[in-house]
Design a protein around this motif. Structure first.
Motif, PDB file in Angstrom:
ATOM      1  N   VAL A  49       8.237  -0.211 -11.630  1.00 16.32           N
ATOM      2  CA  VAL A  49       7.040   0.519 -11.227  1.00 16.32           C
ATOM      3  C   VAL A  49       7.422   1.548 -10.160  1.00 16.32           C
ATOM      4  CG1 VAL A  49       4.795   0.289 -10.101  1.00 16.32           C
ATOM      5  CG2 VAL A  49       5.567  -1.462 -11.729  1.00 16.32           C
ATOM      6  N   ALA A  50       6.925   2.765 -10.317  1.00 15.60           N
ATOM      7  CA  ALA A  50       7.152   3.824  -9.329  1.00 15.60           C
ATOM      8  C   ALA A  50       5.937   3.906  -8.410  1.00 15.60           C
ATOM      9  CB  ALA A  50       7.376   5.165 -10.028  1.00 15.60           C
ATOM     10  N   VAL A  51       6.183   4.112  -7.134  1.00 10.14           N
ATOM     11  CA  VAL A  51       5.092   4.103  -6.163  1.00 10.14           C
ATOM     12  C   VAL A  51       4.096   5.250  -6.360  1.00 10.14           C
ATOM     13  CG1 VAL A  51       6.373   2.852  -4.396  1.00 10.14           C
ATOM     14  CG2 VAL A  51       6.486   5.346  -4.454  1.00 10.14           C
ATOM     15  N   ASP A  52       4.526   6.291  -7.072  1.00  6.90           N
ATOM     16  CA  ASP A  52       3.622   7.433  -7.249  1.00  6.90           C
ATOM     17  C   ASP A  52       2.788   7.353  -8.537  1.00  6.90           C
ATOM     18  OD1 ASP A  52       5.744   7.849  -8.931  1.00  6.90           O
ATOM     19  OD2 ASP A  52       6.055   9.952  -8.371  1.00  6.90           O
ATOM     20  N   GLU A  53       2.905   6.253  -9.259  1.00  8.86           N
ATOM     21  CA  GLU A  53       2.059   6.085 -10.451  1.00  8.86           C
ATOM     22  C   GLU A  53       0.617   5.833 -10.000  1.00  8.86           C
ATOM     23  OE1 GLU A  53       3.498   2.997 -13.027  1.00  8.86           O
ATOM     24  OE2 GLU A  53       5.569   3.650 -12.749  1.00  8.86           O
ATOM     25  N   PRO A  54      -0.363   6.259 -10.799  1.00  9.93           N
ATOM     26  CA  PRO A  54      -1.757   6.100 -10.394  1.00  9.93           C
ATOM     27  C   PRO A  54      -2.157   4.654 -10.060  1.00  9.93           C
ATOM     28  CG  PRO A  54      -1.611   7.617 -12.245  1.00  9.93           C
ATOM     29  CD  PRO A  54      -0.231   7.065 -12.029  1.00  9.93           C
ATOM     30  N   LEU A  55      -1.762   3.691 -10.887  1.00 10.69           N
ATOM     31  CA  LEU A  55      -2.137   2.299 -10.602  1.00 10.69           C
ATOM     32  C   LEU A  55      -1.445   1.807  -9.334  1.00 10.69           C
ATOM     33  CD1 LEU A  55      -3.642  -0.273 -11.287  1.00 10.69           C
ATOM     34  CD2 LEU A  55      -1.743  -0.922 -12.802  1.00 10.69           C
ATOM     35  N   ALA A  56      -0.179   2.177  -9.159  1.00  7.20           N
ATOM     36  CA  ALA A  56       0.556   1.764  -7.961  1.00  7.20           C
ATOM     37  C   ALA A  56      -0.118   2.331  -6.713  1.00  7.20           C
ATOM     38  CB  ALA A  56       2.006   2.235  -8.060  1.00  7.20           C
ATOM     39  N   GLN A  57      -0.531   3.576  -6.783  1.00  9.69           N
ATOM     40  CA  GLN A  57      -1.188   4.184  -5.630  1.00  9.69           C
ATOM     41  C   GLN A  57      -2.531   3.530  -5.363  1.00  9.69           C
ATOM     42  OE1 GLN A  57      -1.066   8.487  -6.123  1.00  9.69           O
ATOM     43  NE2 GLN A  57       0.824   8.465  -4.948  1.00  9.69           N
ATOM     44  N   ALA A  58      -3.264   3.235  -6.411  1.00  5.86           N
ATOM     45  CA  ALA A  58      -4.568   2.587  -6.244  1.00  5.86           C
ATOM     46  C   ALA A  58      -4.421   1.207  -5.618  1.00  5.86           C
ATOM     47  CB  ALA A  58      -5.279   2.483  -7.591  1.00  5.86           C
ATOM     48  N   MET A  59      -3.330   0.517  -5.969  1.00  4.42           N
ATOM     49  CA  MET A  59      -3.107  -0.835  -5.449  1.00  4.42           C
ATOM     50  C   MET A  59      -2.345  -0.826  -4.129  1.00  4.42           C
ATOM     51  SD  MET A  59      -4.649  -2.522  -7.696  1.00  4.42           S
ATOM     52  CE  MET A  59      -4.269  -4.123  -7.031  1.00  4.42           C
ATOM     53  N   GLY A  60      -1.932   0.338  -3.679  1.00  7.08           N
ATOM     54  CA  GLY A  60      -1.176   0.427  -2.427  1.00  7.08           C
ATOM     55  C   GLY A  60       0.223  -0.129  -2.547  1.00  7.08           C
ATOM     56  N   TYR A  61       0.793  -0.116  -3.764  1.00  3.93           N
ATOM     57  CA  TYR A  61       2.126  -0.680  -3.958  1.00  3.93           C
ATOM     58  C   TYR A  61       3.181   0.151  -3.246  1.00  3.93           C
ATOM     59  CZ  TYR A  61       6.552  -1.908  -6.152  1.00  3.93           C
ATOM     60  OH  TYR A  61       7.857  -2.273  -6.351  1.00  3.93           O
ATOM     61  N   VAL A  62       4.052  -0.531  -2.526  1.00  2.00           N
ATOM     62  CA  VAL A  62       5.212   0.095  -1.896  1.00  2.00           C
ATOM     63  C   VAL A  62       6.429  -0.781  -2.186  1.00  2.00           C
ATOM     64  CG1 VAL A  62       3.973   1.274  -0.016  1.00  2.00           C
ATOM     65  CG2 VAL A  62       4.707  -1.101   0.279  1.00  2.00           C
ATOM     66  N   THR A  63       7.596  -0.178  -2.186  1.00  3.23           N
ATOM     67  CA  THR A  63       8.821  -0.949  -2.459  1.00  3.23           C
ATOM     68  C   THR A  63       9.359  -1.621  -1.192  1.00  3.23           C
ATOM     69  OG1 THR A  63      10.139   1.042  -2.153  1.00  3.23           O
ATOM     70  CG2 THR A  63       9.490   0.496  -4.420  1.00  3.23           C
ATOM     71  N   ASP A  64       8.843  -1.197  -0.042  1.00  4.06           N
ATOM     72  CA  ASP A  64       9.237  -1.805   1.229  1.00  4.06           C
ATOM     73  C   ASP A  64       7.951  -2.147   1.986  1.00  4.06           C
ATOM     74  OD1 ASP A  64      10.063  -2.458   3.762  1.00  4.06           O
ATOM     75  OD2 ASP A  64      11.219  -0.621   4.093  1.00  4.06           O
ATOM     76  N   ALA A  65       7.653  -3.439   2.052  1.00  4.47           N
ATOM     77  CA  ALA A  65       6.386  -3.875   2.641  1.00  4.47           C
ATOM     78  C   ALA A  65       6.216  -3.435   4.092  1.00  4.47           C
ATOM     79  CB  ALA A  65       6.270  -5.395   2.532  1.00  4.47           C
ATOM     80  N   ALA A  66       7.322  -3.155   4.764  1.00  2.00           N
ATOM     81  CA  ALA A  66       7.230  -2.724   6.161  1.00  2.00           C
ATOM     82  C   ALA A  66       6.578  -1.347   6.293  1.00  2.00           C
ATOM     83  CB  ALA A  66       8.619  -2.707   6.792  1.00  2.00           C
ATOM     84  N   THR A  67       6.468  -0.629   5.178  1.00  2.00           N
ATOM     85  CA  THR A  67       5.917   0.726   5.233  1.00  2.00           C
ATOM     86  C   THR A  67       4.438   0.793   4.851  1.00  2.00           C
ATOM     87  OG1 THR A  67       6.527   1.239   2.943  1.00  2.00           O
ATOM     88  CG2 THR A  67       8.189   1.676   4.639  1.00  2.00           C
ATOM     89  N   VAL A  68       3.804  -0.349   4.662  1.00  2.18           N
ATOM     90  CA  VAL A  68       2.382  -0.353   4.272  1.00  2.18           C
ATOM     91  C   VAL A  68       1.544   0.307   5.365  1.00  2.18           C
ATOM     92  CG1 VAL A  68       0.376  -1.812   3.818  1.00  2.18           C
ATOM     93  CG2 VAL A  68       2.603  -2.420   2.851  1.00  2.18           C
ATOM     94  N   ASP A  69       0.633   1.167   4.943  1.00  2.28           N
ATOM     95  CA  ASP A  69      -0.328   1.774   5.861  1.00  2.28           C
ATOM     96  C   ASP A  69      -1.419   0.722   6.114  1.00  2.28           C
ATOM     97  OD1 ASP A  69      -2.334   3.152   7.139  1.00  2.28           O
ATOM     98  OD2 ASP A  69      -2.381   4.826   5.707  1.00  2.28           O
TER      99      ASP A  69
END
Ligand code: SF4
Length: 109
Positions: free
Chosen positions: A34-54
């Motif tokens: 999964v790429a972080v810039d995909e629409p579903l990933a963005q909607a779900m707030g998916y990041v590959t490094d949890a330390a970077t969550v907004d």
């Protein structure tokens, strides 16, 4: 010329081709990440490094309890805790990073 024998051969080829084509996307989806810039990933707030969550946008991962949330300890992560990546059912079993996170995180029981 199309006679009965040739017609049946064409039908078999067409059917076989359709089966082969329909199998390709499934194989691609099963193995890709999964790429972080995909629409579903963005909607779900998916990041590959949890330390970077907004955490202002996704407060679920704020605080001490939130800091312990990673894909590798999520109930939807179909892998072992030390797997670098594993399939996630939210993303149709495509791979997510073990150190990642999204807003659908649920504690493993
Ligand atoms: S549902 Fe769980 S495993 Fe899937 S991306 Fe979100 S936190 Fe990671």
């Amino acid at each position: 010329m199309i006679n009965r024998r040739n017609f049946l051969k064409l039908g078999a080829k067409a059917g076989g081709g359709a089966l082969a084509l329909s199998a390709i996307p499934i194989q691609l989806l099963a193995g890709d990440e999964v790429a972080v810039d995909e629409p579903l990933a963005q909607a779900m707030g998916y990041v590959t490094d949890a330390a970077t969550v907004d955490t202002a946008k996704f407060p679920k991962r704020a605080g001490d309890a939130g800091a312990d949330q990673f894909c590798y300890n999520c109930a939807l992560y179909a892998g072992k805790a030390d797997d670098e990546t594993a399939p996630c059912s939210i993303f149709q079993n495509r791979l997510v990073e073990g150190k990642g996170w999204c807003n659908a995180w649920v504690a493993k029981s």
